[in-house]
Scaffold this motif. Sequence first.
Motif, PDB file in Angstrom:
ATOM      1  N   GLN A 232      19.820  61.873 -14.513  1.00 13.78           N
ATOM      2  CA  GLN A 232      19.644  61.559 -16.159  1.00 13.78           C
ATOM      3  C   GLN A 232      19.949  62.995 -16.874  1.00 13.78           C
ATOM      4  O   GLN A 232      20.416  62.980 -18.087  1.00 13.78           O
ATOM      5  CB  GLN A 232      18.084  61.160 -16.227  1.00 13.78           C
ATOM      6  CG  GLN A 232      17.677  60.980 -17.583  1.00 13.78           C
ATOM      7  CD  GLN A 232      18.205  59.762 -18.442  1.00 13.78           C
ATOM      8  OE1 GLN A 232      18.911  58.999 -17.683  1.00 13.78           O
ATOM      9  NE2 GLN A 232      18.202  59.566 -19.788  1.00 13.78           N
ATOM     10  N   THR A 236      22.475  62.884 -20.120  1.00 14.83           N
ATOM     11  CA  THR A 236      21.954  63.381 -21.362  1.00 14.83           C
ATOM     12  C   THR A 236      23.397  64.516 -21.732  1.00 14.83           C
ATOM     13  O   THR A 236      23.672  64.687 -23.037  1.00 14.83           O
ATOM     14  CB  THR A 236      20.633  64.031 -21.604  1.00 14.83           C
ATOM     15  OG1 THR A 236      20.514  65.106 -20.856  1.00 14.83           O
ATOM     16  CG2 THR A 236      19.572  62.775 -21.344  1.00 14.83           C
ATOM     17  N   GLN A 351      15.536  49.612 -21.976  1.00 12.18           N
ATOM     18  CA  GLN A 351      16.529  49.266 -23.158  1.00 12.18           C
ATOM     19  C   GLN A 351      15.722  48.850 -24.263  1.00 12.18           C
ATOM     20  O   GLN A 351      16.306  49.105 -25.491  1.00 12.18           O
ATOM     21  CB  GLN A 351      17.435  48.137 -22.634  1.00 12.18           C
ATOM     22  CG  GLN A 351      18.651  48.837 -21.642  1.00 12.18           C
ATOM     23  CD  GLN A 351      19.155  49.898 -22.198  1.00 12.18           C
ATOM     24  OE1 GLN A 351      19.934  50.072 -22.940  1.00 12.18           O
ATOM     25  NE2 GLN A 351      19.198  51.092 -21.182  1.00 12.18           N
ATOM     26  N   ILE A 355      16.551  52.596 -27.528  1.00  9.26           N
ATOM     27  CA  ILE A 355      17.307  53.833 -27.231  1.00  9.26           C
ATOM     28  C   ILE A 355      18.630  53.897 -27.684  1.00  9.26           C
ATOM     29  O   ILE A 355      19.260  54.861 -28.080  1.00  9.26           O
ATOM     30  CB  ILE A 355      17.014  54.511 -25.659  1.00  9.26           C
ATOM     31  CG1 ILE A 355      17.576  56.052 -25.773  1.00  9.26           C
ATOM     32  CG2 ILE A 355      17.445  53.720 -24.788  1.00  9.26           C
ATOM     33  CD1 ILE A 355      16.639  57.108 -26.956  1.00  9.26           C
ATOM     34  N   ASN A 486      20.050  46.902 -15.801  1.00 11.68           N
ATOM     35  CA  ASN A 486      20.197  47.911 -16.841  1.00 11.68           C
ATOM     36  C   ASN A 486      21.407  47.471 -17.702  1.00 11.68           C
ATOM     37  O   ASN A 486      21.512  47.648 -18.733  1.00 11.68           O
ATOM     38  CB  ASN A 486      19.935  49.181 -16.069  1.00 11.68           C
ATOM     39  CG  ASN A 486      20.152  50.253 -17.209  1.00 11.68           C
ATOM     40  OD1 ASN A 486      21.278  50.401 -17.933  1.00 11.68           O
ATOM     41  ND2 ASN A 486      19.026  51.081 -17.432  1.00 11.68           N
TER      42      ASN A 486
HETATM   43  C1  BGC Z   1      19.800  54.920 -20.116  1.00 10.05           C
HETATM   44  C2  BGC Z   1      20.860  54.893 -21.227  1.00 10.05           C
HETATM   45  C3  BGC Z   1      20.508  55.598 -22.356  1.00 10.05           C
HETATM   46  C4  BGC Z   1      20.380  57.284 -21.777  1.00 10.05           C
HETATM   47  C5  BGC Z   1      20.186  57.958 -23.049  1.00 10.05           C
HETATM   48  C6  BGC Z   1      19.754  56.456 -19.664  1.00 10.05           C
HETATM   49  O1  BGC Z   1      18.715  56.624 -18.950  1.00 10.05           O
HETATM   50  O2  BGC Z   1      20.021  54.255 -19.007  1.00 10.05           O
HETATM   51  O3  BGC Z   1      20.810  53.557 -21.454  1.00 10.05           O
HETATM   52  O4  BGC Z   1      21.702  55.733 -23.119  1.00 10.05           O
HETATM   53  O5  BGC Z   1      19.555  57.216 -21.079  1.00 10.05           O
HETATM   54  O6  BGC Z   1      19.809  59.529 -22.639  1.00 10.05           O
END
Ligand code: BGC
Length: 561
Positions: A232, A236, A351, A355, A486
């Motif tokens: 993750q 980001t 979702q 976000i 997802n």
């Molecule tokens: C989500 C994405 C989101 C992202 C934002 C991910 O964990 O699956 O949909 O855009 O995080 O940082």
Amino acid sequence: MAWSGIDEIRGVKACAASDRRTLSQSNSEQTPSIHRLYKPSVSTPDALKTLELTIQASMPAAAVVSGSSSAEFDGRITVYVILCGVIAATGGLMFGYDIGISGGVTAMDDFLEKFFPLVYRRKREAKEDNYCKYDNQGLQLFTSSLYLAALAASFAASKTCSRYGRKVTMQLASLFFLAGVAFNAAAENLVMLIFGRILLGFGVGFGNQAVPLFLSEIAPARIRGALNILFQLDVTIGILVANIVNYATANIHPWGWRLSLGLAGVPAVILCAGSLVITETPASLIERGKLDDGRATLRKIRGTENVDAEFDEIVRAGEASRRVKRPFRSLLKRPSRPQLVIAVAMQFFQQFTGINAIMFYAPVLFQTMGFKNNASLLSAVITGGVNVLSTLVSVAAVDRAGRRLLLLEACAQMFVTQTAIGGILLARLKSDNELGATVAVWVVVLVCCYVMSFAWSWGPLGWLIPSETFPLETRAAGFACAVSANMLFTFVIAQAFLSMMCGMKAGIFLFFAGWIVVMAAFVVFLLPETKGVPIDEMAERVWRQHWYWKRYMEEEVDCQG
Ligand code: BGC
């Protein structure tokens, strides 16, 4: 009661003679691990092995209880395991770059004029409704087509994951991605553009399937959360880099958008090169019958020769896994229900925090509020930066504070910020005015607070929890359901958000705030804590102990072996 090994074998045979017996009200005391049950009376390792094999042979896959260790296995946190984690996590860069790039590109005039002339004309008409000027199904399809493709791809990816391993699946991901980038950067018409997005979607589907599984499987239990969240973190970083790239290329006319889309090739090349040097996971090797390689890899990543307990655990899980010929069908059986429901619900909730209304459409959203082109791209860079930094908080906290605490704290923070944004816009942003500068800055601050809380909770944990809760025999298939769910819900948001905003106006933020209340209740009642529990001991130590889910763990034991 003293057990003798011979008595145990007799017991197993007696069980084999009886047709079926239900292993009911199972908890750790009533279904002790094989080691704990037999150790006192069996003196030689060979005898123990014979007993284990006899017992395993007499149980169907779903009934093999795991676990020789009750806490942690032996081993260090090696540099090698961290290195493999860091390299594999670069798969997240591809996903993140995609999320971040589309919003900025669709806000660029050159891009709109070439592919979406209608939207371009509307945008230029001063009188167009603030909330509706980007509402165009074709434009939304550009963003969302990728997620539909990823949805389908994750099922194929679960097969390659089980059959050929996590590493090969990552390599395939990067190749699909590179092909998609070529089409996108060279696109001359909408068909090329969408075709490219579909190939990128295959890349994302394969990558998102393999990388979180890989990370959870190589990690020692005590840092599994942190290691998994590297994925993750890279998502980001990918989003942030994409926002910065957009900010820079928006001023390159008329082909800046090609550069934005073409640079997506960089993370794909990084993953492709990286996947050549990392190891395959011990679980995947053992699942595919490569026991020696599995043991050797385990020694290497744990930095110790003493890996027997963990090795035995994985072998048991691998045995069970090999007996399951149709993992997707097994997923529909009762003992898989808790993990499956949680895996899918986590994606829905992730979702429906809203976000991606921010991540995909932040520049568009900020323009809606009256920011000029550059100011809105810059605001997207700011929210992207907050996203990265706050994910680091999660890396540090997840194995200490636990999953539930992070999720619940975030629910409170997200609820307050979404409601405040909705309230401000409702009061101040009409269809044809602009927000004043001060109010607009306040909205950006609130968006940052909102993104912050998502980044240390539902963002990373949406991937971590489904990757650590399924037993090996349904792990790849179960995780594929999570990935595809997802992608499905991401698709829904990507495709519908701009139209929803046109219809609901500022109420869209209150709509998301409502869902946050539901997800908080879900965490309180239905989500057990998985912090620190070895991945192959979840059934016994998590699901069988949970007030509600334990009823699904009452397995039918077929003793006919
Ligand atoms: C989500 C994405 C989101 C992202 C934002 C991910 O964990 O699956 O949909 O855009 O995080 O940082």
